[in-house]
Design a protein around this motif. Structure first.
Motif, short mmCIF file in Angstrom:
data_model
loop_
_atom_site.label_atom_id
_atom_site.label_comp_id
_atom_site.label_asym_id
_atom_site.label_seq_id
_atom_site.Cartn_x
_atom_site.Cartn_y
_atom_site.Cartn_z
N GLU A 1 -6.72 12.54 -12.16
CA GLU A 1 -5.47 12.14 -13.31
C GLU A 1 -4.34 13.21 -13.48
O GLU A 1 -3.21 12.49 -13.85
N GLU A 2 -4.72 14.35 -13.20
CA GLU A 2 -3.71 15.34 -13.16
C GLU A 2 -2.96 15.43 -11.90
O GLU A 2 -2.06 16.39 -11.86
N MET A 3 -3.04 14.70 -11.13
CA MET A 3 -2.20 15.07 -9.71
C MET A 3 -1.68 13.86 -9.33
O MET A 3 -2.03 12.70 -9.25
N ASP A 4 -0.16 13.73 -8.92
CA ASP A 4 0.82 12.57 -8.66
C ASP A 4 0.03 11.95 -7.57
O ASP A 4 -0.18 10.49 -7.58
N GLY A 5 -0.06 12.54 -6.44
CA GLY A 5 -0.97 11.66 -5.14
C GLY A 5 -2.13 12.26 -4.88
O GLY A 5 -2.80 13.20 -5.59
N ILE A 6 -2.71 11.74 -3.84
CA ILE A 6 -3.86 12.21 -3.50
C ILE A 6 -4.23 13.71 -2.84
O ILE A 6 -3.23 14.08 -2.56
N TYR A 7 -5.33 14.43 -2.65
CA TYR A 7 -5.29 15.71 -2.18
C TYR A 7 -5.98 15.70 -1.04
O TYR A 7 -7.32 15.53 -1.13
N LEU A 8 -5.62 16.04 0.26
CA LEU A 8 -6.16 16.03 1.44
C LEU A 8 -6.84 17.27 1.46
O LEU A 8 -6.36 18.18 1.29
N VAL A 9 -8.13 17.27 1.90
CA VAL A 9 -8.85 18.59 2.45
C VAL A 9 -8.05 19.19 3.55
O VAL A 9 -7.99 18.64 4.43
N PRO A 10 -7.80 20.62 3.22
CA PRO A 10 -6.94 21.00 4.40
C PRO A 10 -7.42 21.19 5.57
O PRO A 10 -8.84 21.15 5.71
N ASN A 11 -6.51 21.29 6.63
CA ASN A 11 -7.35 21.03 8.11
C ASN A 11 -8.10 22.10 8.35
O ASN A 11 -8.93 21.93 9.51
N ARG A 12 -7.88 23.53 7.68
CA ARG A 12 -8.89 24.58 8.22
C ARG A 12 -10.22 24.34 7.62
O ARG A 12 -11.17 25.10 8.20
N GLU B 1 -3.91 6.88 0.37
CA GLU B 1 -4.24 6.65 -0.87
C GLU B 1 -4.89 5.21 -1.15
O GLU B 1 -5.82 5.16 -1.79
N GLY B 2 -4.47 4.25 -0.24
CA GLY B 2 -5.29 3.01 -0.46
C GLY B 2 -7.09 3.08 -0.33
O GLY B 2 -7.54 2.28 -0.71
N ASP B 3 -7.32 4.02 0.37
CA ASP B 3 -8.84 4.17 0.50
C ASP B 3 -9.47 4.64 -0.59
O ASP B 3 -10.52 4.23 -0.91
N ILE C 1 -13.03 -4.95 -10.85
CA ILE C 1 -11.52 -5.21 -10.77
C ILE C 1 -11.21 -4.63 -9.63
O ILE C 1 -11.66 -3.20 -9.23
N GLN C 2 -10.09 -5.10 -8.74
CA GLN C 2 -9.78 -4.46 -7.45
C GLN C 2 -8.58 -3.65 -7.90
O GLN C 2 -7.68 -4.18 -8.35
N PRO C 3 -8.81 -2.29 -7.87
CA PRO C 3 -7.57 -1.55 -8.14
C PRO C 3 -6.20 -1.68 -7.21
O PRO C 3 -6.47 -2.08 -6.09
N SER C 4 -5.18 -1.81 -7.79
CA SER C 4 -3.76 -1.81 -6.92
C SER C 4 -3.08 -0.41 -6.95
O SER C 4 -2.22 -0.28 -6.18
N GLN C 5 -3.49 0.38 -7.88
CA GLN C 5 -2.51 1.76 -8.03
C GLN C 5 -3.66 2.70 -8.18
O GLN C 5 -4.61 2.46 -8.97
N LEU C 6 -3.38 4.08 -7.81
CA LEU C 6 -4.21 4.94 -8.10
C LEU C 6 -4.31 5.57 -9.50
O LEU C 6 -5.29 5.82 -9.88
N HIS C 7 -3.38 5.36 -10.28
CA HIS C 7 -3.45 5.87 -11.63
C HIS C 7 -3.33 4.54 -12.60
O HIS C 7 -2.67 4.47 -13.82
N GLU C 8 -4.10 3.53 -11.90
CA GLU C 8 -3.87 2.05 -12.80
C GLU C 8 -4.66 2.36 -14.18
O GLU C 8 -5.67 3.04 -14.28
N ARG C 9 -4.14 1.59 -15.18
CA ARG C 9 -4.79 1.71 -16.59
C ARG C 9 -5.66 0.49 -16.82
O ARG C 9 -5.34 -0.59 -15.98
N VAL C 10 -6.29 0.45 -17.64
CA VAL C 10 -7.24 -0.84 -18.17
C VAL C 10 -7.75 -0.58 -19.45
O VAL C 10 -7.61 0.13 -20.06
#
Ligand code: AHG
Ligand code: MN
Ligand code: MN
Length: 335
Positions: free
Chosen positions: A92-103, A146-148, A306-315
């Motif tokens: 909820e507190e981050m704009d986009g998704i956070y990928l686990v770093p490559n290391r 993000e779609g995942d 409910i099929q979500p269409s956005q990461l920060h979707e409200r309901v």
């Protein structure tokens, strides 16, 4: 004295019985529990730890962030990124998704969280919490997108919350009922304190922010109005009301003694379907409630479908004791 069952033992034994908790998922849940323990420590320190107050920043939803919103978010990321059990996180507190770093090695799960639920209660020493939801990363070799994360709630493989109140309690489901674990601070571990949590189907207690009454639509107004008429009204019984303004604390009460919780759509922001977030709040809580025999809808359909269409979707959210949720939901189709 009855033998104490730690969270670790519970997870290991559940895997043996029904195979619902493979080792990567067990590691994930243990890491989330450890993160919650450290958030609980920070919450407990309050002013002494310099963790109260605002942080001079806004999140992607335009809400002013509290220091603890940011601290809890960082604790969850740092605890989870290196273990090899996750592919990515969303908060909820981050704009986009956070990928686990490559290391770090990549795992097969996606973790979603509301790091600190009930932010308006932090500075006034009222119960707050952390809510989390776990999904499987879709099959395939490509990187996570993000779609995942846009999976319906019924696809969750684990969900839970930790409430930081008079006790710190972790509540968990992996699809086989709901279990509660209380933090033993001397031992530093979560201990199983309730299994097979069940919500009574009927209730005489509702939770809604009544100050928004004039903004609600007709079905919600009708339901609350009938409750308020008490014994003399169509329901023929008196209702009690609670509103903590921390969804974790309201849901925890409902899992403990029943009740109905509502944060409906309202006219203040007509273009938003509601205030609460589908992926970080409604889905994990909806699944916990269903797993305890309750129901969760948005007034029209089951939250988990409910099929979500956005990461920060409200309901819009109506959840709790089954018969009351069905009643409010039926008012939506009959008006
Ligand atoms: P958050 O602190 O994560 O933004 O969530 C707060 C939510 C939820 O916990 C609670 O039920 C609701 O907002 C309270 O809203 P009001 O202050 O509008 O009553
Ligand atoms: Mn929240
Ligand atoms: Mn929050």
């Amino acid at each position: 004295m009855a033998q104490r069952i730690s969270l670790t033992r519970y997870l290991v034994e559940q895997q043996r019985v029904d195979g619902l908790i493979p080792s990567q998922l067990r590691l994930l849940l243990e890491v989330v529990a450890r993160a919650c323990k450290s958030i609980s420590q920070a919450v407990n320190k309050g002013s002494l730890g310099g963790v109260l107050g605002s942080a001079d920043s806004e999140n992607v939803q335009g809400e002013v962030q509290k220091k603890l919103d940011i601290i809890a978010n960082e604790v969850l990321i740092e605890a989870n990124e290196w273990g090899g059990h996750l592919a990515a996180m969303a908060s909820e507190e981050m704009d986009g998704i956070y990928l686990v770093p490559n290391r770090y090695p990549q795992g097969e799960y996606l973790l979603l969280f509301d790091p600190l639920d009930g932010s308006s209660n932090i500075d006034v020493n009222v119960s707050i919490g952390t809510i989390f939801s776990v999904l499987k990363k879709p099959e395939g070799d490509r990187g996570v997108e993000e779609g995942d994360f846009l999976q319906a709630g019924h696809q969750q493989v684990a969900a839970g919350y930790c409430v930081y109140g008079p006790q710190t309690t972790l509540v968990l489901t992996v699809g086989d009922g709901v279990a509660m674990f209380t933090l033993d601070r001397e031992q530093g571990s979560f201990v199983l304190t309730q299994e097979n949590v069940r919500i009574p189907e009927d209730t005489k207690e509702f939770a809604i922010n009544m100050s928004n009454m004039r903004h609600w639509d007709a079905p919600v107004k009708r339901y609350i109005d009938e409750c308020l008429q008490g014994r003399e009204g169509p329901r023929g019984k008196d209702f009690n009301m609670r509103w903590i303004a921390s969804m974790v604390a309201d849901v925890h009460r409902i899992l403990t003694r029943g009740g109905v919780f509502m944060y409906p759509w309202d006219k203040r922001e007509p273009n938003k379907p509601g205030k609460l977030r589908l992926l970080y709040e409604a889905n994990p809580m909806g699944w916990l409630i269903e797993q305890a025999g309750g129901a969760a809808t948005n007034g029209k359909q089951r939250i988990l479908d409910i099929q979500p269409s956005q990461l920060h979707e409200r309901v819009s959210v109506i959840l709790g004791s089954k018969n009351e949720v069905e009643r409010v939901t039926s008012y939506h189709s009959s008006l």
